[in-house]
Design an enzyme around this catalytic site. Structure first.
Site, short mmCIF file in Angstrom:
data_model
loop_
_atom_site.label_atom_id
_atom_site.label_comp_id
_atom_site.label_asym_id
_atom_site.label_seq_id
_atom_site.Cartn_x
_atom_site.Cartn_y
_atom_site.Cartn_z
N HIS A 360 31.13 14.77 -14.25
CA HIS A 360 29.73 14.50 -14.56
C HIS A 360 28.88 14.39 -13.29
O HIS A 360 29.24 13.71 -12.36
CB HIS A 360 29.64 13.21 -15.37
CG HIS A 360 28.28 12.86 -15.85
ND1 HIS A 360 27.73 11.61 -15.67
CD2 HIS A 360 27.35 13.59 -16.51
CE1 HIS A 360 26.53 11.59 -16.22
NE2 HIS A 360 26.28 12.77 -16.73
N ARG A 361 27.74 15.09 -13.31
CA ARG A 361 26.81 15.10 -12.18
C ARG A 361 27.51 15.44 -10.86
O ARG A 361 27.21 14.87 -9.81
CB ARG A 361 26.06 13.76 -12.06
CG ARG A 361 25.20 13.46 -13.27
CD ARG A 361 24.37 12.21 -13.11
NE ARG A 361 23.77 11.83 -14.39
CZ ARG A 361 23.05 10.73 -14.58
NH1 ARG A 361 22.84 9.91 -13.57
NH2 ARG A 361 22.55 10.45 -15.76
N GLU A 387 29.49 19.31 -13.70
CA GLU A 387 28.18 19.38 -14.33
C GLU A 387 27.12 19.02 -13.29
O GLU A 387 27.25 17.99 -12.60
CB GLU A 387 28.12 18.43 -15.52
CG GLU A 387 26.83 18.47 -16.31
CD GLU A 387 25.85 17.37 -15.90
OE1 GLU A 387 24.67 17.46 -16.31
OE2 GLU A 387 26.26 16.45 -15.18
N ASP A 389 22.66 19.06 -12.36
CA ASP A 389 21.33 19.07 -12.96
C ASP A 389 20.36 19.79 -12.02
O ASP A 389 20.32 19.51 -10.82
CB ASP A 389 20.84 17.64 -13.18
CG ASP A 389 21.82 16.82 -14.00
OD1 ASP A 389 21.90 17.06 -15.21
OD2 ASP A 389 22.51 15.95 -13.42
N HIS A 402 18.83 14.84 -11.10
CA HIS A 402 18.89 14.46 -12.51
C HIS A 402 17.55 13.92 -13.01
O HIS A 402 17.02 14.38 -14.02
CB HIS A 402 19.97 13.41 -12.74
CG HIS A 402 20.10 12.98 -14.17
ND1 HIS A 402 19.35 11.94 -14.71
CD2 HIS A 402 20.86 13.46 -15.19
CE1 HIS A 402 19.66 11.80 -15.98
NE2 HIS A 402 20.57 12.71 -16.30
N GLU A 461 22.96 22.29 -15.93
CA GLU A 461 21.98 21.80 -16.90
C GLU A 461 20.58 21.99 -16.35
O GLU A 461 20.24 21.49 -15.28
CB GLU A 461 22.20 20.32 -17.22
CG GLU A 461 21.16 19.81 -18.21
CD GLU A 461 21.27 18.34 -18.53
OE1 GLU A 461 20.30 17.79 -19.13
OE2 GLU A 461 22.28 17.72 -18.18
N LYS A 463 16.95 20.94 -16.49
CA LYS A 463 16.15 19.82 -16.97
C LYS A 463 14.75 20.30 -17.35
O LYS A 463 14.17 21.16 -16.67
CB LYS A 463 16.04 18.73 -15.89
CG LYS A 463 17.35 18.28 -15.30
CD LYS A 463 18.26 17.64 -16.32
CE LYS A 463 17.79 16.25 -16.68
NZ LYS A 463 18.80 15.54 -17.52
N ASP A 577 32.81 10.77 -15.73
CA ASP A 577 32.67 10.32 -14.35
C ASP A 577 34.02 10.11 -13.69
O ASP A 577 34.11 9.92 -12.48
CB ASP A 577 31.88 8.99 -14.29
CG ASP A 577 30.41 9.18 -14.65
OD1 ASP A 577 29.84 10.22 -14.26
OD2 ASP A 577 29.84 8.30 -15.31
#
Length: 606
Positions: A360-361, A387, A389, A402, A461, A463, A577
């Site tokens: 994540h992130r 992943e 952003d 993000h 992703e 945004k 995470d």
């Protein structure tokens, strides 16, 4: 105070068996009925509004619809009516116990319905205010535990939490509501037992509370302390016993799965149980205070004395009627719960060994989110994807970020569209995470693709902030320029972004990020997979997606119990995470944990 608490225990204990049977059956029936009604209302409103699915984008429009307002208002009134029936049953039942008169479980229900009907007749429309004002205090435990099982309410609560800043204001608002509700609790015995109209009952209840407020306040504090300890103890014992039974009854494949399935039933049951404990304890205490400090009135004729005039009652007798009603009640409840359990048994058989893991992130647990250091961690820990952003700067450059604002990660109180790339490159994106990352820069998408090529696939992703309508074409051009089409997926909460990608770059896989799972996904054609918050993933949704040839990605899964549950559900990718933790859980495909304590940790979600 001590005498009131002793009396409270006495009125609870005197008809304990019948009381528990009534509360258990009534609460289970009402809870599942309300869940089904909410689900049906959402589905019906979605269909009438021509929405195929309830998403973050159409949620506000859906709720503001006159039809949605009408349906949910009707359900709320029904909930308040069920609440009044329960409170009425308990108040009358505790008065009988106070007078040492025995009751059956069916007696509670009959008395509750009779008193509620009487209350509605003499209070007209004002009963709504009496019920609504007193309900928050008496149903706090239940709402706190069970709101997550009604997804529309859970999502609404999360949106309210995000919207109210600072969060202290929200907590203060909840506290004020509970205090106000506490002030109106003593209106209930006046309205239900003394048959006062709502507003007169409210005034009488407040006057009584003012007379004995010290006894009531200290009594409630002690009572709630006892109830909380009791609920926590029962929860732990239930989990421990369930885990012991599962671990003894069989080993090998499915042990962890069974623990997770049964623990989810216990979790759901705990909310019903906690709500029942709070309601019984609180109403018993209120009834004792009402009986001790109010001038007693003449008793009305018992409902059973009135019923004796009917021939059918005379022939059967009260005991037989109670036995028949109780048997029917138990059989109906048991059949419903058995059917519910059977519909979930298939999750044990859906273990997967090929599920992928996404950091994540970029790998935000061990390094600053959306940075090169985070991506290095993702590679080191063996994640299949990272992943990231993507946002657009003032001068049209694509960077990893993000939030709209740079405040949280870089310490600058400006939005991304207010700064150009040259200014952003001067910021420190690492110090806020840890001093050893001092000087970490915010990378561009082009830099990240170059760094990850041949090492790590990406979940990109896009945004949406209302100021970046041309961002999709820029992302597609950057991906194609780097030759990264086969090594990435592109996701967004904005469905129109996915449609643009499918039109200009059909070779790129797309994922629709969803916060709820209401409606039919059959018409969501621009998405190759669905990225769903893990709390909303269930067997039905996964099966529907797979039947359409599409994957389900669950986010953000950070506890091993949740990870194992997602594997059992059959999800195709888990966004987390902590990729190392998920990988360890995934490798336990045999379902054989190290021992009882590890099984218990799964059950407790730790």
């Amino acid at each position: 105070m001590r005498e009131s608490l002793k009396k409270t225990w006495m009125v609870i204990k005197y008809n304990m068996g019948s009381l528990l049977l009534f509360e258990t059956g009534y609460r289970i029936a009402v809870f599942f009925l309300v869940m089904q009604l909410v689900h049906a209302a959402v589905e019906f409103s979605l269909k009438q509004q021509k929405f195929s699915y309830l998403t973050a984008e159409n949620y506000g429009e859906f709720l503001a619809s006159p039809l949605s307002i009408l349906l949910f208002t009707g359900i709320l009134l029904l909930i308040l009516l069920f609440f009044l029936i329960e409170v009425s049953a308990l108040l009358v039942g505790f008065r009988y116990s106070y007078q040492r008169r025995k009751l059956y479980a069916s007696d509670f229900l009959i008395l509750g319905v009779k008193r509620t009907v009487s209350f509605l007749r003499h209070s007209k429309i004002s009963w709504i205010f009496c019920a609504a004002l007193s309900a928050p205090f008496l149903t706090l435990y239940f709402m706190a535990r069970e709101i997550s099982y009604i997804r529309v309410l859970e999502y609404t609560a999360r949106q309210i939490y995000k919207a109210v800043q600072p969060p202290f204001l929200l907590y203060l608002g909840v506290a004020v509501i509970l205090v106000i509700s506490f002030l109106f609790v003593f209106a209930l015995p006046y309205c239900i037992l003394a048959k006062k109209k709502s507003w007169r009952g409210i005034r009488a209840g407040i006057r009584l509370l003012c007379r004995v407020w010290k006894k009531v306040l200290f009594g409630f504090l002690i009572l709630h302390g006892i109830m909380l300890v009791f609920i926590a103890l029962i929860y732990f014992l239930a989990m421990a016993c369930m885990t012991a039974v599962v671990s003894v009854s069989g080993a090998g494949t499915g042990v962890v799965s069974r623990v997770l399935i049964y623990s989810s039933y216990i979790e759901m049951s705990l909310g019903i149980f906690a709500g029942a404990v709070q309601m019984i304890g609180s109403v018993a205490f209120v009834s004792v205070i009402f009986a001790r400090f109010r001038v007693p009135q003449s008793e009305e004729v018992s409902v059973y004395e009135l019923m004796k005039q009917y021939a059918w009652y005379s022939k059967l007798g009260r005991r037989k009627i109670a036995a028949v009603l109780t048997t029917v009640f138990i059989m109906a409840e048991g059949g419903y719960l058995a059917g519910l359990a059977a519909s979930h048994d298939n999750s044990v058989e859906t273990l997967m060994g090929d599920m992928e893991i996404t950091a994540h992130r970029g790998g935000a647990r061990k390094a600053p989110e959306n940075t090169i250091s985070a991506l290095e961690y993702s590679i080191e820990c063996g994640a299949d994807f990272a992943e990231i952003d993507v946002q657009e700067t003032k001068d049209g450059e694509l960077i990893l970020l993000h939030d709209d604002s740079l405040k949280r990660t870089a310490g600058v109180s400006k939005n991304v569209w207010e700064m150009n790339l040259v200014q952003i490159r001067k910021l420190d994106a690492g110090t806020s995470f840890h001093k050893r990352f001092r000087g970490e820069k915010i990378p561009t998408l082009e830099e990240v693709l170059k760094f990850c090529k041949g090492k790590l696939d990406l979940n990109i992703e896009i945004k949406y902030n209302g100021k970046n309508k041309g961002i999709v074409n820029k992302v597609v051009r950057t991906i194609r320029k780097a030759g990264f089409q086969e090594h990435c997926v592109v996701t967004s909460m904005n469905y129109s972004f996915l449609e643009q990608i499918k039109k200009s770059a059909p070779e790129i896989r797309t994922g629709y990020i969803m916060t709820m799972t209401y409606g039919s996904i059959s018409r969501v054609s621009a998405a190759d997979f669905f990225s769903v918050k893990y709390t909303y993933v269930d067997e039905d949704f996964v099966q529907e997606a797979h039947a359409l040839g599409k994957e389900v990605h669950a986010w953000t899964v950070n506890y091993k119990g949740d990870a194992r549950r997602m594997i059992d559900m059959g999800v195709d990718n888990m966004i987390t995470d902590d990729p190392v933790m998920v990988r360890k859980v995934q490798k336990q495909e045999s379902g054989t944990p190290e021992g009882y304590l590890e099984l218990l940790s799964y059950a407790l979600g730790i």
